[in-house]
Design a protein around this motif. Structure first.
Motif, PDB file in Angstrom:
ATOM      1  N   ASN A  59       0.802  -1.403  -0.072  1.00  0.00           N
ATOM      2  CA  ASN A  59       0.070  -0.066   0.079  1.00  0.00           C
ATOM      3  C   ASN A  59       0.860   1.227   0.018  1.00  0.00           C
ATOM      4  O   ASN A  59       0.518   2.171  -0.812  1.00  0.00           O
ATOM      5  N   LEU A  60       1.990   1.197   0.987  1.00  0.00           N
ATOM      6  CA  LEU A  60       2.641   2.633   0.760  1.00  0.00           C
ATOM      7  C   LEU A  60       3.497   2.662  -0.623  1.00  0.00           C
ATOM      8  O   LEU A  60       3.721   3.891  -1.067  1.00  0.00           O
ATOM      9  N   ALA A  61       4.065   1.551  -0.997  1.00  0.00           N
ATOM     10  CA  ALA A  61       4.793   1.686  -2.540  1.00  0.00           C
ATOM     11  C   ALA A  61       3.688   2.234  -3.650  1.00  0.00           C
ATOM     12  O   ALA A  61       4.136   3.032  -4.356  1.00  0.00           O
ATOM     13  N   ALA A  82      -5.937  22.166  -8.883  1.00  0.00           N
ATOM     14  CA  ALA A  82      -7.241  21.730  -8.171  1.00  0.00           C
ATOM     15  C   ALA A  82      -6.695  20.364  -7.809  1.00  0.00           C
ATOM     16  O   ALA A  82      -7.910  19.820  -7.060  1.00  0.00           O
ATOM     17  N   ILE A  83      -5.826  19.847  -8.147  1.00  0.00           N
ATOM     18  CA  ILE A  83      -5.479  18.539  -7.815  1.00  0.00           C
ATOM     19  C   ILE A  83      -4.590  18.699  -6.329  1.00  0.00           C
ATOM     20  O   ILE A  83      -3.694  19.172  -6.269  1.00  0.00           O
ATOM     21  N   SER A  84      -5.208  18.198  -5.219  1.00  0.00           N
ATOM     22  CA  SER A  84      -4.974  18.197  -4.113  1.00  0.00           C
ATOM     23  C   SER A  84      -3.980  17.401  -3.604  1.00  0.00           C
ATOM     24  O   SER A  84      -3.352  16.679  -4.403  1.00  0.00           O
ATOM     25  N   ALA A  85      -3.269  17.804  -2.296  1.00  0.00           N
ATOM     26  CA  ALA A  85      -2.011  16.706  -1.820  1.00  0.00           C
ATOM     27  C   ALA A  85      -2.590  15.462  -1.639  1.00  0.00           C
ATOM     28  O   ALA A  85      -3.630  15.128  -1.656  1.00  0.00           O
ATOM     29  N   ARG A  86      -1.477  14.565  -1.685  1.00  0.00           N
ATOM     30  CA  ARG A  86      -1.931  13.062  -1.590  1.00  0.00           C
ATOM     31  C   ARG A  86      -2.419  12.914  -0.270  1.00  0.00           C
ATOM     32  O   ARG A  86      -1.856  13.034   0.792  1.00  0.00           O
ATOM     33  N   HIS A 104      -5.441   5.478   7.565  1.00  0.00           N
ATOM     34  CA  HIS A 104      -5.286   6.733   6.889  1.00  0.00           C
ATOM     35  C   HIS A 104      -3.817   7.307   6.871  1.00  0.00           C
ATOM     36  O   HIS A 104      -3.021   6.925   7.794  1.00  0.00           O
ATOM     37  N   SER A 105      -3.527   8.023   5.883  1.00  0.00           N
ATOM     38  CA  SER A 105      -1.963   8.429   5.707  1.00  0.00           C
ATOM     39  C   SER A 105      -2.248   9.663   4.633  1.00  0.00           C
ATOM     40  O   SER A 105      -2.776   9.765   3.758  1.00  0.00           O
ATOM     41  N   GLY A 108       3.325  13.151   6.550  1.00  0.00           N
ATOM     42  CA  GLY A 108       3.667  13.759   7.888  1.00  0.00           C
ATOM     43  C   GLY A 108       2.694  12.863   9.009  1.00  0.00           C
ATOM     44  O   GLY A 108       3.141  13.359  10.090  1.00  0.00           O
ATOM     45  N   ARG A 109       1.822  12.184   8.641  1.00  0.00           N
ATOM     46  CA  ARG A 109       0.788  11.537   9.733  1.00  0.00           C
ATOM     47  C   ARG A 109       0.229  10.310   9.215  1.00  0.00           C
ATOM     48  O   ARG A 109      -0.179  10.198   7.985  1.00  0.00           O
ATOM     49  N   ILE A 110       0.499   9.297   9.909  1.00  0.00           N
ATOM     50  CA  ILE A 110      -0.310   7.811   9.343  1.00  0.00           C
ATOM     51  C   ILE A 110      -1.047   7.290  10.628  1.00  0.00           C
ATOM     52  O   ILE A 110      -0.490   7.545  11.676  1.00  0.00           O
ATOM     53  N   ARG A 111      -2.035   6.691  10.133  1.00  0.00           N
ATOM     54  CA  ARG A 111      -2.861   6.034  11.455  1.00  0.00           C
ATOM     55  C   ARG A 111      -2.931   4.371  11.006  1.00  0.00           C
ATOM     56  O   ARG A 111      -3.221   4.179   9.777  1.00  0.00           O
TER      57      ARG A 111
END
Length: 178
Positions: A59-61, A82-86, A104-105, A108-111
């Protein structure tokens, strides 16, 4: 000969038009940037029956690959704001064999959902302590009742794949230190 040259000119003219169409489509449907990595991640992990650490890495890859694709598309058209951040959101599958699931990722933040957190308070404490020791980790919040852990980290200079490897190493170390 003239037909061959005109055919190649026509082909060259269609390529930029296709790129422009893709960029316009992504502008109009910017939610695809969030949905495509998740969808493909679920398809790949389900198809290959990947669970736990392997599913996390895949999933991260996939998220990193799609992030790079969207960055390159944005470079083609500077007005593609208009294309937002990942951002990646994964709804956990009801699977008791899965050790870790990305819930959720964002950069700078991952759950993560880790069922063992709920069952093993010592494991939760070890995870939190080991994560705090990592130089890239800013803050860790463990919610044992929800079996989840939120990790804030410095995302500069750390790829999604590197982050996945670091997290897996820490989780494996926490499991071994019983």
């Amino acid at each position: 000969m003239l037909d061959q040259m005109s055919g190649s000119v026509t082909h060259q003219q269609k390529l930029p038009a296709t790129e422009e169409q893709i960029i316009e489509f992504l502008k109009e449907h910017n939610e695809l940037e969030m949905i495509l990595p998740v969808l493909l991640g679920v398809i790949v992990t389900s198809r290959f029956q990947l669970r736990g650490a392997y599913a996390l890495l895949v999933n991260l890859a996939i998220a990193a690959i799609f992030n790079q694709i969207f960055i390159n598309l944005k470079k083609l058209d500077p007005s593609a704001t208009a294309i937002s951040a990942r951002a990646t959101t994964i709804t956990p599958e009801p699977d008791t064999n899965s050790k870790y699931t990305i819930v959720h990722s964002v950069p700078g933040r991952i759950r993560l959902k880790i069922p063992q957190l709920k069952e093993d308070p010592d494991f939760a404490t070890r995870c939190q302590q080991l994560l705090h020791q990592d130089s890239h980790v800013i803050h860790v919040r463990v919610n044992r009742a929800a079996a989840s852990i939120v990790i804030n980290y410095h995302s500069q200079g750390l790829s999604d794949f590197d982050l996945g490897l670091r997290l897996l190493s820490i989780m494996n170390k926490a499991e071994r230190e019983e």
